[in-house]
Design an enzyme around this catalytic site. Structure first.
Site, PDB file in Angstrom:
ATOM      1  CG  HIS A 127       3.675   7.007   6.364  1.00 60.18           C
ATOM      2  ND1 HIS A 127       3.874   5.645   6.310  1.00 60.18           N
ATOM      3  CD2 HIS A 127       4.286   7.523   5.256  1.00 60.18           C
ATOM      4  CE1 HIS A 127       4.585   5.354   5.226  1.00 60.18           C
ATOM      5  NE2 HIS A 127       4.825   6.460   4.586  1.00 60.18           N
ATOM      6  CG  LEU A 165      -1.675  -1.273   1.502  1.00 62.63           C
ATOM      7  CD1 LEU A 165      -2.077  -1.376   2.957  1.00 62.63           C
ATOM      8  CD2 LEU A 165      -2.882  -1.328   0.599  1.00 62.63           C
ATOM      9  CD  GLU A 195       8.006   0.391   4.382  1.00 64.09           C
ATOM     10  OE1 GLU A 195       8.529  -0.608   3.883  1.00 64.09           O
ATOM     11  OE2 GLU A 195       8.011   1.518   3.813  1.00 64.09           O
ATOM     12  CG  ASP A 196       7.982   5.721   6.854  1.00 63.69           C
ATOM     13  OD1 ASP A 196       9.113   5.281   7.135  1.00 63.69           O
ATOM     14  OD2 ASP A 196       7.657   6.033   5.697  1.00 63.69           O
ATOM     15  CG  ASP A 201       6.066   3.077   2.170  1.00 61.51           C
ATOM     16  OD1 ASP A 201       6.111   3.957   3.054  1.00 61.51           O
ATOM     17  OD2 ASP A 201       6.850   3.054   1.196  1.00 61.51           O
TER      18      ASP A 201
END
Length: 205
Positions: free
Chosen positions: A112, A44, A138-139, A109
């Site tokens: 966020h 994503l 992620e992040d 990803d």
């Protein structure tokens, strides 16, 4: 070829969407045993599309699906790669992506942003990730470091109060801590949550 070598070959110099070296180390450890498996992966948030090339080359037998709100990058691999245009929190877009599943690996990803990340997790984890599969966020520290981020809040918390231990509960860090609660209490389908600097790996039972 290692993840780092592949990233060097695929991403242009100074490409801002290149995955950090720490992420590549984690992915190499997690994914090396799966490298030649005929698995299915959903990412994503693919932005420029370079990560689709990364997964396509690292997993030679995998089916790769990318979802992003931008138009499809023009040079994604023609074989074994599907692209869905849409927002990560849109059930219709997620349903289109899920048509290419169920998935062994899902990587978020995308925005966020905590509430959007949680919405997507709710749409995908239970019904579209295979048992034993991996779901990566992620992040996860975006809300702590970017003052103009939609769910930004300085990383502060009240002091401990007896048997209560308040902590930062905003954004994707807050979402991750809710998932840890499920693991700690044995509720739900989560076997484990592995947390590293700015990235979390959730394994399904």
């Amino acid at each position: 070829m290692t993840f780092h070598a592949l990233a060097d070959a695929i991403y242009p110099a100074e490409q801002h969407t290149r995955k950090p070296a720490t992420y590549l180390d984690i992915y190499e450890r997690l994914f090396d045993p799966l490298r030649d498996a005929p698995l299915s992966l959903l990412e994503l948030g693919v932005h420029s599309g370079h990560s689709l090339h990364l997964w396509h080359r690292y997993f030679p037998k995998a089916r790769i699906t990318g979802l992003d709100m931008r138009p499809c990058p023009g040079d994604i691999p023609a074989d074994r790669v599907a692209y869905v245009r849409g927002r990560q929190e849109d059930p219709a877009a997620i349903a289109k992506a899920a048509d290419h599943g169920p998935f062994d690996i899902i990587i978020d990803d995308a925005s966020h942003i905590g509430r959007l990340t949680k919405a997507t997790f709710g749409l995908l984890f239970r019904d579209h990730l295979k048992p034993g599969g991996l779901y990566v966020l992620e992040d996860i520290a975006a809300s702590t470091t970017l003052p103009d981020w939609p769910d930004y809040r300085p990383m502060t918390a009240p002091p401990d109060d007896g048997d209560r231990f308040p902590s930062y509960d905003t954004g994707m860090i807050g979402v991750t801590k809710q998932l840890i609660d499920q693991v700690a209490t044995g509720r739900g389908d989560i076997a484990s949550v592995e947390v590293h600097p700015s990235i979390a790996v959730i394994r399904k039972r």
